[in-house]
Design a protein around this motif. Structure first.
Motif, PDB file in Angstrom:
ATOM      1  N   LEU A  15       0.871  -1.170   0.000  1.00 21.35           N
ATOM      2  CA  LEU A  15       0.000   0.000   0.000  1.00 21.35           C
ATOM      3  C   LEU A  15       0.907   1.219   0.000  1.00 21.35           C
ATOM      4  O   LEU A  15       1.717   1.394   0.915  1.00 21.35           O
ATOM      5  N   ILE A  16       0.804   2.030  -1.039  1.00 18.86           N
ATOM      6  CA  ILE A  16       1.574   3.273  -1.121  1.00 18.86           C
ATOM      7  C   ILE A  16       0.620   4.397  -0.781  1.00 18.86           C
ATOM      8  O   ILE A  16      -0.291   4.705  -1.557  1.00 18.86           O
ATOM      9  N   ASP A  17       0.773   4.980   0.395  1.00 18.13           N
ATOM     10  CA  ASP A  17      -0.103   6.042   0.876  1.00 18.13           C
ATOM     11  C   ASP A  17       0.609   7.374   0.643  1.00 18.13           C
ATOM     12  O   ASP A  17       1.479   7.769   1.416  1.00 18.13           O
ATOM     13  N   LEU A  18       0.230   8.046  -0.449  1.00 18.31           N
ATOM     14  CA  LEU A  18       0.914   9.280  -0.829  1.00 18.31           C
ATOM     15  C   LEU A  18       0.664  10.411   0.168  1.00 18.31           C
ATOM     16  O   LEU A  18       1.544  11.225   0.418  1.00 18.31           O
ATOM     17  N   SER A  19      -0.538  10.471   0.727  1.00 14.74           N
ATOM     18  CA  SER A  19      -0.851  11.569   1.638  1.00 14.74           C
ATOM     19  C   SER A  19      -0.092  11.445   2.959  1.00 14.74           C
ATOM     20  O   SER A  19       0.308  12.446   3.539  1.00 14.74           O
ATOM     21  N   ARG A  20       0.107  10.235   3.434  1.00 18.13           N
ATOM     22  CA  ARG A  20       0.852  10.024   4.682  1.00 18.13           C
ATOM     23  C   ARG A  20       2.336   9.800   4.444  1.00 18.13           C
ATOM     24  O   ARG A  20       3.105   9.671   5.393  1.00 18.13           O
ATOM     25  N   ARG A  21       2.707   9.675   3.170  1.00 20.02           N
ATOM     26  CA  ARG A  21       4.095   9.414   2.803  1.00 20.02           C
ATOM     27  C   ARG A  21       4.588   8.120   3.450  1.00 20.02           C
ATOM     28  O   ARG A  21       5.694   8.064   3.993  1.00 20.02           O
ATOM     29  N   GLU A  22       3.729   7.090   3.377  1.00 20.11           N
ATOM     30  CA  GLU A  22       4.059   5.798   3.944  1.00 20.11           C
ATOM     31  C   GLU A  22       3.909   4.710   2.887  1.00 20.11           C
ATOM     32  O   GLU A  22       3.071   4.811   2.003  1.00 20.11           O
ATOM     33  N   VAL A  23       4.712   3.686   3.040  1.00 23.01           N
ATOM     34  CA  VAL A  23       4.586   2.497   2.199  1.00 23.01           C
ATOM     35  C   VAL A  23       4.515   1.311   3.144  1.00 23.01           C
ATOM     36  O   VAL A  23       5.349   1.161   4.035  1.00 23.01           O
ATOM     37  N   LEU A  24       3.470   0.494   2.961  1.00 25.37           N
ATOM     38  CA  LEU A  24       3.289  -0.689   3.789  1.00 25.37           C
ATOM     39  C   LEU A  24       3.453  -1.937   2.935  1.00 25.37           C
ATOM     40  O   LEU A  24       2.930  -1.993   1.820  1.00 25.37           O
ATOM     41  N   LEU A  25       4.161  -2.913   3.464  1.00 26.13           N
ATOM     42  CA  LEU A  25       4.318  -4.211   2.809  1.00 26.13           C
ATOM     43  C   LEU A  25       3.699  -5.241   3.737  1.00 26.13           C
ATOM     44  O   LEU A  25       4.154  -5.414   4.864  1.00 26.13           O
ATOM     45  N   LEU A  84      11.117  -3.423  -0.813  1.00 22.14           N
ATOM     46  CA  LEU A  84       9.833  -3.862  -1.357  1.00 22.14           C
ATOM     47  C   LEU A  84       9.696  -5.388  -1.356  1.00 22.14           C
ATOM     48  O   LEU A  84       8.619  -5.915  -1.638  1.00 22.14           O
ATOM     49  N   GLY A  85      10.776  -6.073  -1.053  1.00 21.11           N
ATOM     50  CA  GLY A  85      10.723  -7.518  -0.894  1.00 21.11           C
ATOM     51  C   GLY A  85      10.227  -8.244  -2.131  1.00 21.11           C
ATOM     52  O   GLY A  85      10.705  -8.011  -3.239  1.00 21.11           O
ATOM     53  N   ARG A  86       9.241  -9.117  -1.919  1.00 22.65           N
ATOM     54  CA  ARG A  86       8.746  -9.963  -3.018  1.00 22.65           C
ATOM     55  C   ARG A  86       8.090  -9.160  -4.131  1.00 22.65           C
ATOM     56  O   ARG A  86       7.849  -9.679  -5.215  1.00 22.65           O
ATOM     57  N   LEU A  87       7.783  -7.882  -3.896  1.00 24.41           N
ATOM     58  CA  LEU A  87       7.173  -7.044  -4.929  1.00 24.41           C
ATOM     59  C   LEU A  87       8.180  -6.050  -5.506  1.00 24.41           C
ATOM     60  O   LEU A  87       7.812  -5.026  -6.083  1.00 24.41           O
ATOM     61  N   ALA A  88       9.465  -6.364  -5.375  1.00 21.47           N
ATOM     62  CA  ALA A  88      10.526  -5.503  -5.902  1.00 21.47           C
ATOM     63  C   ALA A  88      10.433  -5.338  -7.409  1.00 21.47           C
ATOM     64  O   ALA A  88      10.863  -4.323  -7.954  1.00 21.47           O
ATOM     65  N   ASN A  89       9.827  -6.310  -8.092  1.00 14.25           N
ATOM     66  CA  ASN A  89       9.769  -6.242  -9.554  1.00 14.25           C
ATOM     67  C   ASN A  89       8.779  -5.203 -10.071  1.00 14.25           C
ATOM     68  O   ASN A  89       8.636  -5.042 -11.274  1.00 14.25           O
ATOM     69  N   THR A  90       8.109  -4.474  -9.176  1.00 14.54           N
ATOM     70  CA  THR A  90       7.253  -3.382  -9.640  1.00 14.54           C
ATOM     71  C   THR A  90       8.093  -2.183 -10.080  1.00 14.54           C
ATOM     72  O   THR A  90       7.622  -1.345 -10.834  1.00 14.54           O
ATOM     73  N   VAL A  91       9.329  -2.099  -9.599  1.00 14.48           N
ATOM     74  CA  VAL A  91      10.266  -1.060 -10.021  1.00 14.48           C
ATOM     75  C   VAL A  91      11.279  -1.753 -10.922  1.00 14.48           C
ATOM     76  O   VAL A  91      12.125  -2.500 -10.459  1.00 14.48           O
TER      77      VAL A  91
END
Length: 117
Positions: A15-25, A84-91
């Motif tokens: 979850l990339i929360d732009l307003s809170r400037r947080e990324v949750l895995l 980003l762990g297992r979802l590193a391939n999104t970048v």
């Protein structure tokens, strides 16, 4: 995919929360540096295209006293991917061109309604 409100049940994936400037895995907040978040945010906002290293430097380090070289971008990308762990391939690297953010079913980008991207 940009959702208008966060999903309370969003525990799997990123979850990339732009307003809170947080990324949750998987429900855990990732400890991203300021630049790592800015880099991810820029790639998400420009997700429809490949972003070159020069553009990243020009936009994320404008006005900085110490402007990094292009290899510094590679280091930031590598650290971001490892977090980003297992979802590193999104970048992804686009050979000879730069980097690109790819949508993934487990990645949700959330922006507050007043926050436009």
């Amino acid at each position: 995919v940009v959702d208008s409100e966060p999903r309370a049940s969003q525990s799997a994936g990123v979850l990339i929360d732009l307003s809170r400037r947080e990324v949750l895995l998987d429900g855990d907040v990732l400890n991203l540096t300021y630049k790592e978040f800015e880099l991810l945010n820029y790639l998400v906002e420009n997700g429809a295209r490949t972003v070159g290293r020069g553009e990243l430097i020009g936009n994320l380090w404008s006005g900085a006293e110490d402007v990094p070289n292009e290899r510094t971008i590679d280091v930031h990308i590598r650290r971001l991917r490892s977090k980003l762990g297992r979802l590193a391939n999104t970048v992804r690297t686009v050979r000879g061109q730069g980097y690109r953010f790819y949508d993934h079913p487990e990645v949700v980008v959330w922006a507050a309604p007043e926050y436009s991207i």
